[in-house]
Write an enzyme that holds these catalytic residues in place. Structure first.
Site, PDB file in Angstrom:
ATOM      1  N   LYS A   1      -1.540  -9.391   2.804  1.00 38.27           N
ATOM      2  CA  LYS A   1      -0.847  -8.968   4.023  1.00 38.27           C
ATOM      3  C   LYS A   1      -1.720  -7.998   4.796  1.00 38.27           C
ATOM      4  O   LYS A   1      -2.361  -7.123   4.206  1.00 38.27           O
ATOM      5  CB  LYS A   1       0.504  -8.314   3.691  1.00 38.27           C
ATOM      6  CG  LYS A   1       1.294  -7.868   4.949  1.00 38.27           C
ATOM      7  CD  LYS A   1       2.741  -7.529   4.639  1.00 38.27           C
ATOM      8  CE  LYS A   1       2.934  -6.169   4.029  1.00 38.27           C
ATOM      9  NZ  LYS A   1       2.584  -5.054   4.958  1.00 38.27           N
TER      10      LYS A   1
ATOM     11  N   ASP B   1      -0.988  -6.068  -0.099  1.00 38.12           N
ATOM     12  CA  ASP B   1      -1.512  -5.431   1.113  1.00 38.12           C
ATOM     13  C   ASP B   1      -3.018  -5.221   0.981  1.00 38.12           C
ATOM     14  O   ASP B   1      -3.484  -4.697  -0.041  1.00 38.12           O
ATOM     15  CB  ASP B   1      -0.869  -4.043   1.323  1.00 38.12           C
ATOM     16  CG  ASP B   1       0.441  -4.112   2.090  1.00 38.12           C
ATOM     17  OD1 ASP B   1       0.602  -5.049   2.894  1.00 38.12           O
ATOM     18  OD2 ASP B   1       1.290  -3.235   1.893  1.00 38.12           O
TER      19      ASP B   1
ATOM     20  N   ASP C   1       0.840  -1.202   0.000  1.00 40.50           N
ATOM     21  CA  ASP C   1       0.000   0.000   0.000  1.00 40.50           C
ATOM     22  C   ASP C   1       0.878   1.257   0.000  1.00 40.50           C
ATOM     23  O   ASP C   1       0.381   2.369  -0.063  1.00 40.50           O
ATOM     24  CB  ASP C   1      -1.004  -0.002   1.160  1.00 40.50           C
ATOM     25  CG  ASP C   1      -0.371  -0.173   2.524  1.00 40.50           C
ATOM     26  OD1 ASP C   1       0.872  -0.166   2.619  1.00 40.50           O
ATOM     27  OD2 ASP C   1      -1.122  -0.317   3.514  1.00 40.50           O
ATOM     28  N   SER C   2       2.214   1.045   0.008  1.00 44.57           N
ATOM     29  CA  SER C   2       3.165   2.141  -0.211  1.00 44.57           C
ATOM     30  C   SER C   2       2.982   2.726  -1.612  1.00 44.57           C
ATOM     31  O   SER C   2       3.512   3.802  -1.914  1.00 44.57           O
ATOM     32  CB  SER C   2       4.603   1.653  -0.026  1.00 44.57           C
ATOM     33  OG  SER C   2       4.798   0.403  -0.670  1.00 44.57           O
TER      34      SER C   2
ATOM     35  N   GLU D   1      -1.964  -5.617   8.658  1.00 46.66           N
ATOM     36  CA  GLU D   1      -1.215  -5.026   9.767  1.00 46.66           C
ATOM     37  C   GLU D   1      -1.950  -5.222  11.080  1.00 46.66           C
ATOM     38  O   GLU D   1      -3.162  -5.018  11.150  1.00 46.66           O
ATOM     39  CB  GLU D   1      -1.016  -3.516   9.524  1.00 46.66           C
ATOM     40  CG  GLU D   1      -0.143  -3.192   8.321  1.00 46.66           C
ATOM     41  CD  GLU D   1       0.042  -1.695   8.127  1.00 46.66           C
ATOM     42  OE1 GLU D   1      -0.355  -0.912   9.029  1.00 46.66           O
ATOM     43  OE2 GLU D   1       0.596  -1.291   7.085  1.00 46.66           O
TER      44      GLU D   1
ATOM     45  N   GLU E   1       8.499  -4.260  11.127  1.00 51.06           N
ATOM     46  CA  GLU E   1       8.987  -2.965  10.639  1.00 51.06           C
ATOM     47  C   GLU E   1       9.482  -2.076  11.772  1.00 51.06           C
ATOM     48  O   GLU E   1       8.788  -1.851  12.751  1.00 51.06           O
ATOM     49  CB  GLU E   1       7.883  -2.237   9.841  1.00 51.06           C
ATOM     50  CG  GLU E   1       8.358  -0.910   9.285  1.00 51.06           C
ATOM     51  CD  GLU E   1       7.419  -0.301   8.252  1.00 51.06           C
ATOM     52  OE1 GLU E   1       7.704   0.827   7.808  1.00 51.06           O
ATOM     53  OE2 GLU E   1       6.404  -0.938   7.893  1.00 51.06           O
TER      54      GLU E   1
END
Length: 273
Positions: free
Chosen positions: A122, A92, A53-54, A124, A191
Site C-alpha cells: 500500500k 504499507d 506503518d501505524s 499513500e 482516510e
C-alpha cells in the site's frame, strides 16, 4: 466454530475482493503487526490484514508513522504472514521508500514481497506517485492506494483534521482515485474525508474503496487493532468504535499476578512439579 475448522481454507485474493464489491458485500480490514495477534484476526475471518506503518505508533511508540524503516516493516509483515491462512495481507511501504523515485519504489515493493511473503503493498498519494505505482505494478505486485488524510504527509498538512472539505481538494481526490484505478491499483483506502465525497469516489471507480473515517457508503472499513481493542486509550477520534477495553482487562490481570506472587499465592503445589 473456527473459520479454519474445514480442511481447505479458501484464501482471499484481489479477485475475491473485486467480486465482493460487485455483489455489494462489505469488506472487513484490520491492522496486525505480530504472529499471535494476526493468528486471531485471521481465525476471526477478516478479509484483509493490513500490516500498517501505524506500527510506528502502536508498536514502537513514535509520534508519527515517519520513523519506521523498510526493514522494520518487513519484520512485522513476515510475522503476520506466518500466522495467516485465509486473510489477504497488505503491507504499507514506509515513508521515504517510494516517493520521488520509481526505481526505489520498485526495489522496496520487491523486498517486501520476497522477504515477507505478503500479498500486496500500500502507498499513500495520487498523481504525484503515479510513476512509482506503475513501476511497482509492472513487476506484478498488487498495489492498494491511500487518499485523503495521508499520515506520511502529516508535516505538510500540519494537522490530523478531516481532508478534502474544500471543493478543489475534493476534486483532486476524486481525480486521484480515478488515476490510481487507471494505473491498475486493486483497491483504495480513503482516510478521514466527508462521507458524501467517499460515496462519490466509491461510485466513480470499479475497484473496492475501503474507508477509515470515511462514512458508511464505501465498500469496506479498516481500523487500527490497538485502537478498536482499547489498548491505546489516548487516541479516540470520532470515527473509532471501541469494541473492547483490553487496557483494563490486561491491567487487572497483571496486577492480580503481582498480588499473587507477592502473597505467595502463585505458584501453588498444583502448579509445581
Amino acid at each position: 466454530m473456527s473459520v479454519h475448522s474445514s480442511a481447505s481454507v479458501k484464501r482471499v485474493t484481489t479477485h475475491t475482493l473485486q467480486e465482493m464489491k460487485l455483489r455489494g458485500e462489505k469488506i472487513s480490514m484490520l491492522t496486525a503487526y505480530d504472529f499471535s495477534m494476526a493468528k486471531i484476526v485471521d481465525e476471526a475471518g477478516m478479509d484483509i490484514i493490513l500490516v500498517g506503518d501505524s506500527a510506528s505508533n502502536v508498536m514502537a511508540g513514535h509520534e508519527t508513522t515517519l520513523p519506521i524503516t523498510l526493514d522494520q516493516m518487513i519484520y512485522h509483515a513476515s510475522a503476520v504472514v506466518r500466522a495467516v491462512k485465509r486473510s489477504f495481507v497488505v503491507v504499507d511501504i514506509p515513508f521515504g521508500s517510494y516517493q520521488g523515485n520509481s526505481t526505489e519504489a520498485l526495489r522496496s515493493a520487491i523486498r517486501i514481497m520476497k522477504e515477507s511473503g505478503a500479498h500486496a503493498v500500500k502507498v499513500e498519494g495520487g498523481s504525484e506517485i503515479k510513476e512509482s505505482v506503475i513501476r511497482i505494478l509492472s513487476a506484478g505486485v498488487p498495489v492498494m492506494g491511500h487518499l485523503g488524510l495521508t499520515p506520511q504527509s502529516i508535516y505538510k498538512f500540519g494537522t490530523y483534521t478531516v481532508r478534502a472539505k474544500e471543493e478543489s481538494e475534493a476534486a483532486k481526490l476524486l481525480e486521484d482515485a480515478k488515476i490510481l484505478e487507471e494505473c491498475g491499483c486493486f483497491a483504495i483506502v480513503l482516510e478521514k474525508i466527508p462521507a458524501s465525497l467517499a460515496k462519490k469516489v466509491a461510485e466513480a471507480v470499479s475497484i473496492p474503496v475501503i474507508g477509515i473515517g470515511a462514512g458508511p457508503h464505501v465498500d469496506g472499513q479498516v481500523l487500527v487493532m490497538h485502537d478498536m481493542l482499547g489498548i491505546t486509550q489516548e487516541f479516540k477520534p470520532r470515527f473509532l468504535r471501541q469494541y473492547a477495553d483490553l487496557q483494563k482487562t490486561m491491567l487487572d490481570a497483571f496486577q492480580q499476578y503481582i498480588t499473587d506472587v507477592k502473597n505467595r499465592d502463585f505458584p501453588t503445589d498444583r502448579e509445581s512439579y
